[in-house]
Design an enzyme around this catalytic site. Structure first.
Site, PDB file in Angstrom:
ATOM      1  N   GLU A  10      51.125 -37.253  -9.897  1.00 12.60           N
ATOM      2  CA  GLU A  10      51.810 -35.987  -9.660  1.00 12.60           C
ATOM      3  C   GLU A  10      52.615 -35.532 -10.890  1.00 12.60           C
ATOM      4  O   GLU A  10      52.654 -34.338 -11.206  1.00 12.60           O
ATOM      5  CB  GLU A  10      52.710 -36.145  -8.431  1.00 12.60           C
ATOM      6  CG  GLU A  10      53.189 -34.855  -7.816  1.00 12.60           C
ATOM      7  CD  GLU A  10      54.452 -34.355  -8.496  1.00 12.60           C
ATOM      8  OE1 GLU A  10      55.257 -35.203  -8.934  1.00 12.60           O
ATOM      9  OE2 GLU A  10      54.616 -33.130  -8.605  1.00 12.60           O
TER      10      GLU A  10
ATOM     11  N   GLN B  41      50.039 -55.561  -9.419  1.00 13.63           N
ATOM     12  CA  GLN B  41      49.236 -54.733  -8.514  1.00 13.63           C
ATOM     13  C   GLN B  41      48.575 -53.562  -9.228  1.00 13.63           C
ATOM     14  O   GLN B  41      47.732 -52.875  -8.666  1.00 13.63           O
ATOM     15  CB  GLN B  41      50.033 -54.277  -7.289  1.00 13.63           C
ATOM     16  CG  GLN B  41      51.129 -53.283  -7.500  1.00 13.63           C
ATOM     17  CD  GLN B  41      52.210 -53.393  -6.436  1.00 13.63           C
ATOM     18  OE1 GLN B  41      52.044 -52.942  -5.338  1.00 13.63           O
ATOM     19  NE2 GLN B  41      53.327 -54.004  -6.801  1.00 13.63           N
ATOM     20  N   ARG B  42      48.956 -53.321 -10.493  1.00 14.48           N
ATOM     21  CA  ARG B  42      48.263 -52.290 -11.265  1.00 14.48           C
ATOM     22  C   ARG B  42      47.321 -52.926 -12.297  1.00 14.48           C
ATOM     23  O   ARG B  42      46.759 -52.222 -13.127  1.00 14.48           O
ATOM     24  CB  ARG B  42      49.281 -51.416 -12.016  1.00 14.48           C
ATOM     25  CG  ARG B  42      50.197 -50.622 -11.136  1.00 14.48           C
ATOM     26  CD  ARG B  42      50.566 -49.279 -11.759  1.00 14.48           C
ATOM     27  NE  ARG B  42      51.106 -49.390 -13.084  1.00 14.48           N
ATOM     28  CZ  ARG B  42      52.399 -49.205 -13.406  1.00 14.48           C
ATOM     29  NH1 ARG B  42      53.269 -48.900 -12.467  1.00 14.48           N
ATOM     30  NH2 ARG B  42      52.786 -49.303 -14.642  1.00 14.48           N
TER      31      ARG B  42
ATOM     32  N   ASP C  69      49.728 -45.338  -6.066  1.00 10.87           N
ATOM     33  CA  ASP C  69      50.519 -44.957  -4.888  1.00 10.87           C
ATOM     34  C   ASP C  69      49.731 -44.080  -3.895  1.00 10.87           C
ATOM     35  O   ASP C  69      50.105 -43.950  -2.743  1.00 10.87           O
ATOM     36  CB  ASP C  69      51.769 -44.175  -5.316  1.00 10.87           C
ATOM     37  CG  ASP C  69      52.768 -45.038  -6.061  1.00 10.87           C
ATOM     38  OD1 ASP C  69      52.407 -46.167  -6.423  1.00 10.87           O
ATOM     39  OD2 ASP C  69      53.901 -44.588  -6.280  1.00 10.87           O
TER      40      ASP C  69
END
Ligand code: F6P
Length: 379
Positions: A113, A295-296, A137
């Site tokens: 975003e 987690q990324r 996300d």
């Protein structure tokens, strides 16, 4: 005829799937456009605008070079959270839009975003740009999937499952913190995927004391059912979102704000808060874990690879047809596109009333439930 040049950049937190999209852009454009990588997201564009040598902030991309990049996560272009509208307090957006318009036929921005919000506003300033949705996300509007989410969800699932064995062997309570600044898609899907006992999501206000009571009820429930005491032995896994809002407390944040105005979260603040509360209320010690940037990380899942290919292809098609100011989308079935304007200053979150039971701190699983209950709200 000289070939037209497309600039491509990746902004915000890195995510598995970015390199797959970059590879597809390069392959799809081969012979028709020249692709130039802009390094470090908007920072590369800003530095060039400020007169820095473009050779430092660009990377020529050709088919031979990108052949192997699909195996790794991250981004070969590197990334940053720099913002052309607020670079150390300075608004450089007009200059950046002018510089990029001069250098490139069009620009492809891959991001969430924040990055795509800036892209939409630069389009309004005359830059021919398109967006590709990326964020673990999954809180970008107008698209059901974003690059990186599937891999991250599976990493969360694996992390939780691996902790179930020590937690089970020792009868422990674990607070495991996952990312998700405003939206609970990561803890929701990762938590369900691992059959966690409780989850928290930013969309639902959490009463910490009642959550701990629920944990204690679960730990004692075997005593009642079986007539003998296993109290203190029943392990419990709680997957908590870094964006959890606690009643009377709100979010537990760091002191820092990023260049896009987001309050920074994470590093275990929520898990540690619950660990302290748990000790206070029960006298017992709970364990904490922060999945953090792992987690990324790593290699993209098959789904994120496929998504990168579909979205990268769509990105080049949009430019080919002169459809600027658009973001590529994927709704699980078809690839599409929407105006970048429609994803600015909004986020896509879980519809908590439909998916989350705030008394049991668990997802609602009903036979007639849909897979997705999501709403779009202003940021
Ligand atoms: O990009 C968004 C996000 O995944 C948020 O959930 C999280 O707050 C942030 O990244 C963490 O970013 P970093 O690891 O760069 O601090």
């Amino acid at each position: 005829m000289t070939k037209r040049v497309i600039g491509i950049l990746t902004g915000g937190g890195d995510a598995p799937g970015l390199n797959n999209a970059i590879k597809q852009v390069v392959n799809s454009a081969a012979g028709e456009f020249i692709i130039e990588g802009i390094t470090e997201g908007w920072k590369g564009a800003i530095m060039m605008t400020k007169g820095e040598d473009p050779r430092v902030y660009t990377l020529p991309l050709i088919t031979n070079q990108v052949r192997r990049i699909d195996r790794t996560g991250g981004t070969i272009l590197m990334s940053s959270r720099a913002n052309p509208f607020n670079y150390g307090g300075e608004d450089l957006s007009d200059k950046v839009a002018g510089f990029l318009s001069e250098r490139y036929h069009a620009v492809i921005a891959l991001g969430g975003e924040d990055t795509l919000g800036a892209a939409g506003k630069l389009y309004a300033k005359g830059l021919d740009i398109i967006g590709i949705p990326k964020t673990i996300d999954k809180d970008l509007c107008q698209t059901r999937f974003t690059l990186g989410f599937d891999t991250a969800t599976n990493i969360i699932k694996d992390h939780v499952i691996s902790l179930k064995t020590p937690a089970g062997s020792h009868g422990e309570v674990y607070f495991i913190e996952a990312m998700g600044r405003n939206a609970g898609h990561l803890t929701y899907w990762g938590g369900i995927g691992a059959n966690a006992h409780f989850i928290t999501i930013p969309e639902a206000e959490i009463d910490a004391e009642r959550l701990i009571e629920a944990i204690e009820r679960r730990r004692g429930s075997l005593v009642k059912r079986r007539g003998y005491s296993l109290d203190g032995l029943r392990y419990t896994i709680v997957v908590v979102s870094e964006g959890t809002r606690f009643s009377g407390v709100g979010q537990i944040t760091k002191k820092t704000i990023d260049p896009h105005g987001n309050q920074e979260l994470g590093d275990g603040l929520v898990a540690l808060y619950l660990q302290r509360k748990y000790k206070e209320l029960t006298g017992c010690t709970a364990k904490t874990e922060v999945i953090g940037r792992r987690q990324r990380g790593g290699s993209p899942s098959a789904y994120d690879n496929l998504l990168g290919i579909l979205l990268g292809q769509k990105g080049v098609d949009l430019i080919r047809h002169g459809d600027f100011g658009r973001m590529a989308t994927f709704n699980g079935e078809t690839v599409g596109d929407v105006p970048l304007e429609s994803v600015i200053d909004k986020i896509r979150i879980l519809d908590a009333d439909k998916v989350y039971d705030p008394k049991r701190y668990r997802p609602i699983i009903a036979a007639n439930n849909r897979l997705y209950h999501e709403i779009e709200v202003s940021k």
